[in-house]
Design a protein around this motif. Structure first.
Motif, PDB file in Angstrom:
ATOM      1  N   LEU A 107      -2.642   4.706  14.151  1.00  0.00           N
ATOM      2  CA  LEU A 107      -1.977   5.032  12.893  1.00  0.00           C
ATOM      3  C   LEU A 107      -0.458   4.919  12.982  1.00  0.00           C
ATOM      4  N   ASN A 108       0.010   4.282  14.028  1.00  0.00           N
ATOM      5  CA  ASN A 108       1.461   4.109  14.153  1.00  0.00           C
ATOM      6  C   ASN A 108       1.946   3.039  13.180  1.00  0.00           C
ATOM      7  N   VAL A 109       3.141   3.240  12.640  1.00  0.00           N
ATOM      8  CA  VAL A 109       3.781   2.258  11.758  1.00  0.00           C
ATOM      9  C   VAL A 109       5.088   1.830  12.408  1.00  0.00           C
ATOM     10  N   ALA A 123       1.780  -1.883   9.877  1.00  0.00           N
ATOM     11  CA  ALA A 123       0.723  -1.030  10.430  1.00  0.00           C
ATOM     12  C   ALA A 123       0.278  -1.611  11.770  1.00  0.00           C
ATOM     13  N   ALA A 159       3.492   5.766   3.487  1.00  0.00           N
ATOM     14  CA  ALA A 159       2.438   5.857   4.495  1.00  0.00           C
ATOM     15  C   ALA A 159       1.438   4.745   4.219  1.00  0.00           C
ATOM     16  N   THR A 170      -5.014   8.140   7.472  1.00  0.00           N
ATOM     17  CA  THR A 170      -3.719   7.829   6.881  1.00  0.00           C
ATOM     18  C   THR A 170      -2.618   8.149   7.869  1.00  0.00           C
ATOM     19  N   SER A 171      -1.624   7.266   7.953  1.00  0.00           N
ATOM     20  CA  SER A 171      -0.515   7.454   8.879  1.00  0.00           C
ATOM     21  C   SER A 171       0.420   8.555   8.398  1.00  0.00           C
ATOM     22  N   ASN A 172       1.335   8.953   9.258  1.00  0.00           N
ATOM     23  CA  ASN A 172       2.430   9.814   8.834  1.00  0.00           C
ATOM     24  C   ASN A 172       3.357   9.037   7.903  1.00  0.00           C
TER      25      ASN A 172
END
Length: 262
Positions: A107-109, A123, A159, A170-172
């Protein structure tokens, strides 16, 4: 009469009059000459029934862990586990497991700067479905932004919702504060009245060119208009009530505004 009801492969056999009856030879008639008490012939009918033993495969794709019907929680792929149930005919029903476990989503962006010195969000999870969200608008869906990369048109917090066959998360939120002044100028665009019964006016452009795309709640482009003056009227009276999005495109930049037809 000689009868039997069992299951395939149980090995049952019976010898009658010197002949063997089994799963491969389940029926027949045997005559015993003078075998009856009266001295007449005695006829024996053989009818053996072998019910089917069923075998099926349970194909499952799960996220991180999966608890099967055998009560075991699996954390890795498995295609060797089996479980036996008793069917209505009293014979076994064998179920084989074919399990694929998907690992935890990434979930890292990643934030990068493109050749135009503009922020682009990426993403990190590959081979998935994506939907970018506006954190400042209660995680509202940003229409049309369902690629792995996202080029924000205005400063804000964003996000991405990531989903695979069985995993979804869902990412931060990522704070973007470096969108160009030219891009942010599109924020001055106004859409009114909102909500309305289908008639809207769009105004506040940086110049009198570009286009307006109308997108429904399913992400489908239902109408396109060219910008030729200081304001543009958009008529959705023939469309169903609900939520729509106006995408204003000028100088390769975009502004999206949500409207409601009631």
């Amino acid at each position: 009469m000689e009868t039997y009801s069992g299951c395939e492969g149980d090995g049952y056999t019976v010898d009658v009059n010197g002949n063997t009856y089994d799963e491969t030879n389940p029926t027949g008639t045997e005559t015993f000459t003078g075998g009856a008490a009266s001295g007449c012939d005695s006829i024996v009918t053989i009818d053996l029934e072998f019910n089917t033993v069923t075998t099926t495969t349970d194909e499952v794709t799960a996220c991180e862990t999966y608890t099967w019907i055998d009560g075991t929680t699996y954390t890795q792929n498995n295609n060797t586990a089996t479980h036996t149930l008793t069917s209505l005919n009293g014979c076994d029903s064998i179920i084989n497991l074919d399990l694929t476990i998907e690992s935890t989503l990434d979930l890292n962006v990643t934030t990068v700067v493109n050749s135009n010195d503009m922020i682009v969000l990426i993403a990190d999870q590959d081979n998935a479905s994506y939907q970018w969200l506006d954190c400042d608008d209660n995680y509202a869906v940003i229409p049309g932004e369902n690629n792995q990369t996202f080029d924000p048109s205005v400063n804000g917090n964003y996000a991405v919702s990531v989903s695979t066959i069985s995993c979804a998360d869902t990412s931060n939120c990522v704070d973007v504060t470096t969108v160009s002044t030219e891009k942010e100028a599109l924020v001055d665009i106004k859409v009114f009245p909102n909500p309305s019964k289908g008639k809207f006016t769009v105004s506040g452009y940086t110049d009198n060119n570009g286009s307006i795309e109308v997108i429904d709640a399913m992400g489908r482009n239902i109408k396109s208009l060219n910008i030729t003056s200081t304001s543009t009227d958009v008529n959705l009276q023939d469309n169903q009530k609900g939520i729509y999005f106006f995408k204003v495109i000028q100088n390769n930049e975009e502004f999206i505004h949500k409207v409601i037809v009631n």
